[in-house]
Each structure stands twice: as C-alpha cells, then as structure tokens.
Design an enzyme around this catalytic site. Structure first.
Site, PDB file in Angstrom:
ATOM      1  N   GLN A  32      17.596 -65.380  51.685  1.00 47.50           N
ATOM      2  CA  GLN A  32      17.494 -65.784  50.286  1.00 47.50           C
ATOM      3  C   GLN A  32      18.237 -64.831  49.358  1.00 47.50           C
ATOM      4  O   GLN A  32      18.625 -63.738  49.752  1.00 47.50           O
ATOM      5  CB  GLN A  32      16.012 -65.842  49.888  1.00 47.50           C
ATOM      6  CG  GLN A  32      15.232 -64.569  50.200  1.00 47.50           C
ATOM      7  CD  GLN A  32      13.798 -64.817  50.627  1.00 47.50           C
ATOM      8  OE1 GLN A  32      13.235 -65.863  50.342  1.00 47.50           O
ATOM      9  NE2 GLN A  32      13.185 -63.854  51.300  1.00 47.50           N
ATOM     10  N   ASP A  87       6.405 -57.803  49.012  1.00 48.96           N
ATOM     11  CA  ASP A  87       6.396 -56.873  47.866  1.00 48.96           C
ATOM     12  C   ASP A  87       5.289 -55.831  47.997  1.00 48.96           C
ATOM     13  O   ASP A  87       5.337 -54.779  47.360  1.00 48.96           O
ATOM     14  CB  ASP A  87       6.262 -57.649  46.539  1.00 48.96           C
ATOM     15  CG  ASP A  87       5.100 -58.627  46.568  1.00 48.96           C
ATOM     16  OD1 ASP A  87       3.944 -58.182  46.551  1.00 48.96           O
ATOM     17  OD2 ASP A  87       5.342 -59.851  46.625  1.00 48.96           O
ATOM     18  N   GLU A 107       6.163 -60.478  57.432  1.00 49.69           N
ATOM     19  CA  GLU A 107       7.146 -60.886  56.414  1.00 49.69           C
ATOM     20  C   GLU A 107       8.464 -61.205  57.130  1.00 49.69           C
ATOM     21  O   GLU A 107       8.993 -60.360  57.842  1.00 49.69           O
ATOM     22  CB  GLU A 107       7.308 -59.749  55.396  1.00 49.69           C
ATOM     23  CG  GLU A 107       8.534 -59.804  54.521  1.00 49.69           C
ATOM     24  CD  GLU A 107       8.631 -61.015  53.603  1.00 49.69           C
ATOM     25  OE1 GLU A 107       7.785 -61.169  52.718  1.00 49.69           O
ATOM     26  OE2 GLU A 107       9.584 -61.816  53.784  1.00 49.69           O
ATOM     27  N   ASP A 156       0.553 -65.382  51.656  1.00 48.71           N
ATOM     28  CA  ASP A 156       1.143 -65.022  50.352  1.00 48.71           C
ATOM     29  C   ASP A 156       2.644 -65.294  50.443  1.00 48.71           C
ATOM     30  O   ASP A 156       3.464 -64.381  50.403  1.00 48.71           O
ATOM     31  CB  ASP A 156       0.863 -63.532  50.088  1.00 48.71           C
ATOM     32  CG  ASP A 156       1.425 -63.060  48.764  1.00 48.71           C
ATOM     33  OD1 ASP A 156       1.796 -63.898  47.925  1.00 48.71           O
ATOM     34  OD2 ASP A 156       1.508 -61.827  48.570  1.00 48.71           O
ATOM     35  N   CYS A 157       2.970 -66.570  50.640  1.00 47.95           N
ATOM     36  CA  CYS A 157       4.374 -66.914  50.895  1.00 47.95           C
ATOM     37  C   CYS A 157       5.019 -67.530  49.661  1.00 47.95           C
ATOM     38  O   CYS A 157       4.350 -67.821  48.672  1.00 47.95           O
ATOM     39  CB  CYS A 157       4.462 -67.874  52.076  1.00 47.95           C
ATOM     40  SG  CYS A 157       3.657 -69.435  51.749  1.00 47.95           S
ATOM     41  N   THR A 158       6.320 -67.710  49.742  1.00 48.38           N
ATOM     42  CA  THR A 158       7.063 -68.392  48.685  1.00 48.38           C
ATOM     43  C   THR A 158       6.611 -69.845  48.594  1.00 48.38           C
ATOM     44  O   THR A 158       6.044 -70.393  49.548  1.00 48.38           O
ATOM     45  CB  THR A 158       8.568 -68.342  49.008  1.00 48.38           C
ATOM     46  OG1 THR A 158       8.737 -68.391  50.426  1.00 48.38           O
ATOM     47  CG2 THR A 158       9.210 -67.068  48.519  1.00 48.38           C
TER      48      THR A 158
HETATM   49  N1  SAM Z   1       3.453 -64.150  44.960  1.00 43.77           N
HETATM   50  C1  SAM Z   1       4.545 -64.859  45.424  1.00 43.77           C
HETATM   51  C2  SAM Z   1       4.771 -66.220  44.846  1.00 43.77           C
HETATM   52  O1  SAM Z   1       5.389 -66.308  43.807  1.00 43.77           O
HETATM   53  O2  SAM Z   1       4.354 -67.208  45.408  1.00 43.77           O
HETATM   54  C3  SAM Z   1       4.836 -64.712  46.888  1.00 43.77           C
HETATM   55  C4  SAM Z   1       5.424 -63.360  47.037  1.00 43.77           C
HETATM   56  S1  SAM Z   1       6.032 -62.801  48.539  1.00 43.77           S
HETATM   57  C5  SAM Z   1       7.471 -61.964  47.990  1.00 43.77           C
HETATM   58  C6  SAM Z   1       6.626 -64.226  49.390  1.00 43.77           C
HETATM   59  C7  SAM Z   1       7.314 -63.854  50.707  1.00 43.77           C
HETATM   60  O3  SAM Z   1       7.079 -64.867  51.693  1.00 43.77           O
HETATM   61  C8  SAM Z   1       8.840 -63.717  50.634  1.00 43.77           C
HETATM   62  O4  SAM Z   1       9.196 -62.368  50.691  1.00 43.77           O
HETATM   63  C9  SAM Z   1       9.361 -64.516  51.823  1.00 43.77           C
HETATM   64  O5  SAM Z   1      10.413 -63.882  52.509  1.00 43.77           O
HETATM   65  C10 SAM Z   1       8.092 -64.655  52.668  1.00 43.77           C
HETATM   66  N2  SAM Z   1       8.100 -65.784  53.617  1.00 43.77           N
HETATM   67  C11 SAM Z   1       8.525 -67.057  53.397  1.00 43.77           C
HETATM   68  N3  SAM Z   1       8.377 -67.797  54.523  1.00 43.77           N
HETATM   69  C12 SAM Z   1       7.856 -66.977  55.476  1.00 43.77           C
HETATM   70  C13 SAM Z   1       7.493 -67.146  56.844  1.00 43.77           C
HETATM   71  N4  SAM Z   1       7.643 -68.320  57.477  1.00 43.77           N
HETATM   72  N5  SAM Z   1       6.975 -66.087  57.508  1.00 43.77           N
HETATM   73  C14 SAM Z   1       6.805 -64.869  56.883  1.00 43.77           C
HETATM   74  N6  SAM Z   1       7.154 -64.663  55.601  1.00 43.77           N
HETATM   75  C15 SAM Z   1       7.669 -65.691  54.895  1.00 43.77           C
END
Ligand code: SAM
Length: 275
Positions: A32, A87, A107, A156-158
């Site tokens: 990303q 984060d 992550e 806590d994913c995107t």
């Molecule tokens: N609080 C946040 C929000 O706005 O929803 C989420 C924050 S955190 C930075 C989200 C993280 O999920 C990202 O760093 C992303 O790389 C990670 N992520 C997405 N898909 C994932 C997966 N399949 N396995 C592990 N991590 C994942």
C-alpha cells in the site's frame, strides 16, 4: 509550512477534508501507499492508500475501545492476538493489563511497523516490550493454523479491500472462533455503520459463529462523521460483563465501565439495520 487540504472520499458524494501542514513521510510498500502527515487539528496522521488509519490527537478513543472492551469482559486474559494494528496503538492498550503475558501482533506490512516506529512513537513504543511478539504475515493464514490458544483476538485491520477483504467474512470469523480458548472473545473494527457497505455483513458473520455477539459504538473524530463501530463475539461471557476491580491498574482517557456498557446500547435505526 504547506497549505494543502487532504481529502478522503467515503462515497461518490461524501468527502471529508482537513488541512495538512507537513508531509513527514511518504512511500509505496509492497502492499500500500503509506504516508505520515501533520495536521493542525488532528496531530500526526497515518494514511494508508489515502485513508486515515489513526491520528495522534484522537487515537486514544479508538484504541481504548477496541482493546479494553474485550479484555475487561474476560476474567483473566493472558494470551492475546492482534491482527493488523501495525501502528502499535492497540498493543499499547493491551499491555496495560497486568494479566496479559503475550501479545502477538500479526501485521502483513512490515513497513507500517517501521514507519510508525519512526514517526508515531506515542503509539509504537509499546512494540518494544518483551511481552510482544511481532509476526509480519497475513493474519488470514496465521489464524487458520491455530487452535484453542488465545483468550482474546482483536482484528484491527484496514477497511475491507486488498488483503483485509477476507478479514470481514464468516469463514475468517470461524477460524478466529477455533483459535480462541473455550471462553475466548473476539473484537473486530467494523467501520462506519452509516457509510460502510460491509458493516451489516460483518455483524451477521460474527453472529453466525459466536453464541453471543453485538456491535458497539463510539465517535472518533478522525474518521467519518458520526458513529464508528466495533463488533464483539464471545463464546461464554455476556458482553456487558466488566471485571471492574481491574480498572484500578489501568489508566484510560476515554474508556470507563459505564462507557463499556453504554456502547452496546444501539440506536433504533442501527438495530433495524442488523436485524
Ligand atoms: N485503526 C485503523 C483503521 O483505520 O481502521 C486500522 C489501523 S492498522 C494500521 C491496519 C493494518 O491492518 C494495516 O497496517 C494493514 O497493513 C493491516 N492488514 C490489512 N490486512 C491484513 C491482513 N490480512 N493480515 C494482517 N494485517 C493486515
């Protein structure tokens, strides 16, 4: 000093803009676009693919609510997994619980962790704790390989898209269920009940798998105006259980036992949405 306006497009017809004073970091990782910017009103913000992930001014609301709700329901959480969360904000809150022996942070994008370590120490400093184990792998695969091991799993994913899309499906929730101990609890961030097309699907997926489940709400000004949702699934304990005596050891700015119980009280229109 710049005078640029950052705009996040939520739908074709709804956008939110705020001013950026400085772009502190910007790169393209394997997964990303990652940026850290400075805003006069929100503090430092982590952006992934032009979507706000967290801001230093308001992150405490989101991170306290995603972490303390499941941890306070469980009588003695010891083993915790956080999927996403690179984060470090969620892990920081989990570590406030003295019963927690290990937190696995799963992550997918190592660069999110590194960039947060450099630019967001308020969140990421917790990742240096010796109670934390960091795995830079896909949470979807990782959770499949585990059985009856964790007391609490926090997703806590995107928002759904790319590698996070499958983290909002019933099959994934079933794998999370299997990875939890017999009295385990999960929570996932489930986005805006107003604007996310995946909210209802996620709530129903968790309900199909866990005997006890419900969304709960907060308001976090960094995200889309209005409510933000999380959804909890529990194998055994009622979701309004709060092991209140443990609060003495935990410092929070938003979470209280009263907020915990109130967050599960859903407005009528949201109850209708998830019927
Ligand atoms: N609080 C946040 C929000 O706005 O929803 C989420 C924050 S955190 C930075 C989200 C993280 O999920 C990202 O760093 C992303 O790389 C990670 N992520 C997405 N898909 C994932 C997966 N399949 N396995 C592990 N991590 C994942």
């Amino acid at each position: 000093m710049l005078d640029i306006w950052f705009t996040e497009n939520h739908t074709e017809g709804y956008k939110v803009s705020w001013r950026i004073d400085k772009i502190l970091h910007s790169e393209r990782s394997r997964f990303q676009e990652i940026a850290v910017v400075e805003s006069p009103d929100l503090g430092r913000a982590l952006l992934l693919d032009n979507t706000v992930q967290t801001t230093t001014r308001f992150e405490f609301i989101y991170h306290e609510m995603i972490a303390h709700v499941p941890l306070m329901i469980h009588p003695r959480p010891q083993r915790v997994m956080v999927i996403g969360g690179g984060d470090g904000g969620t892990v920081r809150e989990v570590l406030k619980h003295p019963t927690v022996e290990t937190v696995e942070l799963v992550e997918i994008d190592e660069r999110v962790i590194q960039v947060s370590k450099e630019w967001l120490p308020q969140l990421s400093s917790a990742l240096n704790s010796d109670r934390v184990k960091i795995l830079t792998v896909d949470g979807l695969q990782y959770v499949k390989e585990k059985a009856a091991h964790y007391d609490v799993i926090i997703v806590d994913c995107t928002d759904p898209g790319g590698p996070s899309l499958a983290l909002f499906t019933k099959d994934f929730y079933q794998d999370v269920y299997n990875a939890l101990t017999e009295d385990g609890i999960m929570v996932s961030q489930t986005g805006s009940p107003t604007f996310s097309p995946h909210f209802v699907e996620a709530v129903k997926g968790i309900r199909q798998v866990f005997p006890c489940s419900s969304p709960y709400l907060t308001c976090e000004p960094s995200y889309i105006a209005g409510f933000w949702s999380f959804t909890a699934g529990s194998k055994k304990y009622a979701l309004d259980t709060v092991n209140q005596d443990r609060m003495a050891a935990i410092t929070t700015r938003y979470y209280t036992p009263e907020i915990h119980r109130a967050a599960f009280v859903l407005p009528k229109h949201i109850q209708e949405q998830i019927k």
